[in-house]
Design a protein around this motif. Structure first.
Motif, PDB file in Angstrom:
ATOM      1  N   SER A 108      32.524 113.415  31.001  1.00 51.94           N
ATOM      2  CA  SER A 108      31.945 114.195  29.908  1.00 51.94           C
ATOM      3  C   SER A 108      30.873 115.112  30.487  1.00 51.94           C
ATOM      4  CB  SER A 108      31.306 113.244  28.890  1.00 51.94           C
ATOM      5  OG  SER A 108      30.327 113.896  28.128  1.00 51.94           O
ATOM      6  N   ALA A 109      30.957 116.408  30.225  1.00 48.33           N
ATOM      7  CA  ALA A 109      29.966 117.351  30.756  1.00 48.33           C
ATOM      8  C   ALA A 109      28.568 117.031  30.235  1.00 48.33           C
ATOM      9  CB  ALA A 109      30.351 118.789  30.404  1.00 48.33           C
ATOM     10  N   VAL A 110      28.449 116.794  28.930  1.00 50.91           N
ATOM     11  CA  VAL A 110      27.154 116.462  28.346  1.00 50.91           C
ATOM     12  C   VAL A 110      26.633 115.169  28.964  1.00 50.91           C
ATOM     13  CG1 VAL A 110      25.955 115.798  26.224  1.00 50.91           C
ATOM     14  CG2 VAL A 110      27.608 117.673  26.175  1.00 50.91           C
ATOM     15  N   GLY A 111      27.492 114.173  29.043  1.00 48.73           N
ATOM     16  CA  GLY A 111      27.104 112.896  29.631  1.00 48.73           C
ATOM     17  C   GLY A 111      26.712 113.037  31.091  1.00 48.73           C
ATOM     18  N   TYR A 112      27.506 113.797  31.864  1.00 51.61           N
ATOM     19  CA  TYR A 112      27.216 113.941  33.294  1.00 51.61           C
ATOM     20  C   TYR A 112      25.849 114.590  33.515  1.00 51.61           C
ATOM     21  CZ  TYR A 112      27.381 114.872  38.196  1.00 51.61           C
ATOM     22  OH  TYR A 112      27.056 114.898  39.540  1.00 51.61           O
ATOM     23  N   PHE A 113      25.586 115.685  32.806  1.00 47.75           N
ATOM     24  CA  PHE A 113      24.297 116.360  33.014  1.00 47.75           C
ATOM     25  C   PHE A 113      23.126 115.486  32.563  1.00 47.75           C
ATOM     26  CE2 PHE A 113      26.909 120.343  33.157  1.00 47.75           C
ATOM     27  CZ  PHE A 113      26.604 120.650  34.477  1.00 47.75           C
ATOM     28  N   MET A 114      23.306 114.721  31.500  1.00 45.69           N
ATOM     29  CA  MET A 114      22.269 113.788  31.098  1.00 45.69           C
ATOM     30  C   MET A 114      22.093 112.711  32.176  1.00 45.69           C
ATOM     31  SD  MET A 114      22.054 111.265  27.788  1.00 45.69           S
ATOM     32  CE  MET A 114      23.197 110.076  28.479  1.00 45.69           C
ATOM     33  N   GLY A 115      23.206 112.160  32.654  1.00 46.96           N
ATOM     34  CA  GLY A 115      23.158 111.149  33.699  1.00 46.96           C
ATOM     35  C   GLY A 115      22.533 111.665  34.977  1.00 46.96           C
ATOM     36  N   LEU A 116      22.826 112.916  35.326  1.00 47.20           N
ATOM     37  CA  LEU A 116      22.241 113.529  36.519  1.00 47.20           C
ATOM     38  C   LEU A 116      20.722 113.616  36.381  1.00 47.20           C
ATOM     39  CD1 LEU A 116      22.621 114.958  39.248  1.00 47.20           C
ATOM     40  CD2 LEU A 116      22.980 117.087  37.972  1.00 47.20           C
ATOM     41  N   ASP A 117      20.246 114.073  35.231  1.00 49.70           N
ATOM     42  CA  ASP A 117      18.795 114.143  34.997  1.00 49.70           C
ATOM     43  C   ASP A 117      18.161 112.758  35.076  1.00 49.70           C
ATOM     44  OD1 ASP A 117      18.737 116.881  34.714  1.00 49.70           O
ATOM     45  OD2 ASP A 117      18.620 116.856  32.524  1.00 49.70           O
TER      46      ASP A 117
END
Length: 179
Positions: free
Chosen positions: A102-111
């Motif tokens: 999930s793009a939203v999930g990945y960027f949140m997870g990355l942060d």
């Protein structure tokens, strides 16, 4: 001890976050299961409709993030289209798997991974085009998506929930109450 349906719960003592892969062994009456590569960190539920499920590969400028995905300690447990936890396994983020996260999930997870310096697990439970009524039993909801993808993983502990749904409820004056 398992109940009449074969279900059991093992409660572990609180542990400090650790990116060091460890082994978790469970044994009972001479039978044993060993899991390798176990880490301790943050786990977040990322749920909603297609906007939450849109893959990282669809995001503008995602190629460098996909290529760099192996340098971050992010994992994904992806459930979609009312397919529950028995249909998936944890995936480690790397250049060959991150495109489907999930793009939203990945960027949140990355942060989270960068800010907290801990492993991050993302549990994706998404259903394209779903109405909020499919995620709740109150307010007249059927809870079908909730029953298929969220309820089966309870009481699994998560740090928090990211929710991205609402398009199918456009114009619903009661959406805030339902949410």
């Amino acid at each position: 001890t398992a109940d009449g349906n074969g279900r059991f719960v093992a409660t572990l003592a609180p542990m400090s976050a650790s990116a060091s892969p460890s082994t978790l062994s469970v044994s009972s009456n001479g039978d044993a299961v060993t899991l390798d590569g176990v880490q301790v960190g943050e786990v977040w539920l990322c749920s909603g409709q297609s906007n939450m499920g849109k893959p990282l590969s669809y995001a503008d400028g995602s190629a460098p993030y996909i290529a760099d995905a192996g340098n971050h300690n992010i994992r994904l447990f992806r459930m979609t289209a009312n397919n529950g936890p028995s249909t998936t396994t944890w995936q480690v983020s790397d250049s060959s798997t991150a495109a489907d996260f999930s793009a939203v999930g990945y960027f949140m997870g990355l942060d989270l991974s960068e800010d907290l310096d801990v492993p991050v697990g993302l549990v994706q439970a998404t259903l394209d085009g779903s109405n909020i009524s499919e995620w709740e039993h109150s307010n007249g909801g059927t809870g079908d998506a909730y029953d298929a993808m969220v309820k089966p993983i309870q009481p699994y502990a998560v740090r928090g929930v990211a929710w991205y749904q609402g398009e199918s409820n456009g114009g619903d004056a009661a959406y805030q109450t339902k949410l």
